[in-house]
Design a protein around this motif. Structure first.
Motif, PDB file in Angstrom:
ATOM      1  N   THR A 221       0.830  -1.200   0.000  1.00  0.00           N
ATOM      2  CA  THR A 221       0.000   0.000   0.000  1.00  0.00           C
ATOM      3  C   THR A 221       0.860   1.245   0.000  1.00  0.00           C
ATOM      4  N   THR A 222       1.891   1.260   0.831  1.00  0.00           N
ATOM      5  CA  THR A 222       2.806   2.398   0.877  1.00  0.00           C
ATOM      6  C   THR A 222       3.516   2.568  -0.458  1.00  0.00           C
ATOM      7  N   LYS A 224       2.536   1.485  -3.479  1.00  0.00           N
ATOM      8  CA  LYS A 224       1.594   1.818  -4.546  1.00  0.00           C
ATOM      9  C   LYS A 224       1.279   3.305  -4.567  1.00  0.00           C
ATOM     10  N   ASN A 225       1.291   3.921  -3.396  1.00  0.00           N
ATOM     11  CA  ASN A 225       1.031   5.357  -3.325  1.00  0.00           C
ATOM     12  C   ASN A 225       2.100   6.163  -4.049  1.00  0.00           C
ATOM     13  N   SER A 228       2.088   4.022  -9.542  1.00  0.00           N
ATOM     14  CA  SER A 228       0.960   3.200  -9.975  1.00  0.00           C
ATOM     15  C   SER A 228       1.387   2.027 -10.854  1.00  0.00           C
ATOM     16  N   ASP A 277      -5.357   4.034   6.576  1.00  0.00           N
ATOM     17  CA  ASP A 277      -4.025   4.601   6.368  1.00  0.00           C
ATOM     18  C   ASP A 277      -3.036   3.589   5.792  1.00  0.00           C
ATOM     19  N   ARG A 278      -3.116   2.330   6.251  1.00  0.00           N
ATOM     20  CA  ARG A 278      -2.063   1.368   5.915  1.00  0.00           C
ATOM     21  C   ARG A 278      -2.558   0.071   5.305  1.00  0.00           C
TER      22      ARG A 278
END
Length: 356
Positions: A221-222, A224-225, A228, A277-278
């Motif tokens: 997730t971190t 991917k932010n 992309s 958030d995570r």
């Protein structure tokens, strides 16, 4: 005691609680857990972070210096075997009935509830990696030479990668350890980094130093932010997942506020915030049922899958022997030994009688 009652009476003003926990995304934990908990209870939190092995060593040396231990399930075994983690009465946690049954005491009654489920996967940069990766076995593809980061065995991800490697090649941990280590040694030409920090690994992806990494889902997730082009792969070999637990030291001078922190970390509101958030898989039943979690089916399925999972553990002498082998292979200094001799030494260390 309920958290609401504590918040209203604020009976813990002036008390200090020492926590041993992870360093990953510390700023989000500060925002979602530490600051609101201090504001609600009046207690002061002292947060001690670091790598799992370093934290285990500190706790073993000074167990009474810590009120709460937040750590991966594999390392709970280490602390328990060392005799420095004792049970507490988890029935006193007001949120315990709101947690999935298999997460209430996954390491045995009284060893703390799980506050999250996590699973291992592969992340690759589709802009730079020409190989379509679908499985753990694909990491051994010669076309991936000099492009991969894998977890060091003493990280939370390390044992999961060990089991995933075994599954990829039809091997059985505890029975075929020598063959599993041999397969890991064969991966060396493809490995740029054997990582101990997920944050550093994500930075390597972002800077183009690697194009493939074995990571836990919340680390993706971190990543991917930031880009992309990063693709998440659920390995074809299956789901390799674990827990992170909250352990309370029953000998703490502040056991009351320690229990409240364990309650706070597992409550519905806090778990929703941490998912947002995570993308940490909630162990709280209501949080997992939320629209946000259910819209991420891979995360929502983790809690449901865990009820049918086979619990497997690596403990005893495994960690020091595996860490030594990893360090030798990563340094390139084989001390004049062949790869087979190094693997034999590791297996001999793992299977040696446990020192009492």
């Amino acid at each position: 005691l309920s958290f609401c009652a504590v918040a209203e009476e604020n009976p813990f003003a002036g008390q200090t609680l020492t926590i041993s926990t992870f360093s990953f995304n510390a700023e989000l934990l500060q925002k979602n857990v530490y600051d609101p908990f201090e504001a609600a209870t009046g207690a002061k939190l002292v947060v001690d972070t670091g790598r799992n092995p370093e934290r285990v060593t500190k706790i073993v040396e000074s167990p009474k210096d810590y009120d709460v231990v937040i750590i991966g399930d594999m390392f709970v075994d280490q602390l328990r075997e060392a005799g420095v983690l004792e049970t507490f009465d988890s029935s006193k946690l007001s949120n315990i009935s709101g947690i999935y049954e298999n997460a209430r005491a996954p390491m045995g009654e009284g060893y703390g509830p799980a506050y999250t489920f996590n699973r291992l996967g592969i992340v690759y940069d589709s802009a730079f990696c020409d190989v379509e990766i679908k499985s753990i076995a694909d990491l051994w593809n010669p076309e991936l030479a000099g492009s991969i980061a894998v977890p060091e065995m003493t990280t939370t991800s390390g044992p999961l990668f060990y089991y995933a490697t075994a599954a990829a090649f039809g091997l059985e941990p505890g029975k075929d350890d020598e063959a599993i280590f041999a397969k890991l040694a064969e991966l060396k030409p493809n490995v740029v980094k054997t990582w101990t920090s997920a944050n550093d690994t994500i930075n390597m992806l972002n800077q183009g130093e690697i194009s493939v990494a074995v990571l836990l889902d919340y680390s993706y997730t971190t990543a991917k932010n930031a880009n992309s082009d990063y693709i998440w792969v659920d390995p074809a070999e299956g789901s390799f997942s674990g827990y992170k637990l909250v352990g309370v030291n029953p000998h703490s001078a502040n056991v009351g506020v320690a229990m409240m922190l364990a309650d706070f970390i597992t409550n519905e509101d806090n778990q929703n915030k941490r998912f947002n958030d995570r993308k940490l898989g909630p162990s709280n039943i209501n949080a997992n049922a939320s629209e946000a979690v259910q819209s991420a089916p891979a995360i929502a399925a983790l809690a449901e899958q865990s009820s049918y999972a086979t619990l497997q553990r690596v403990g005893a002498n495994y960690w020091s022997s595996a860490a030594s082998l990893g360090e030798i292979l990563a340094s390139g200094d084989t001390q004049g030994k062949t790869t087979q001799q190094l693997v034999d030494d590791a297996v001999a260390g793992i299977t040696a009688p446990v020192a009492q």
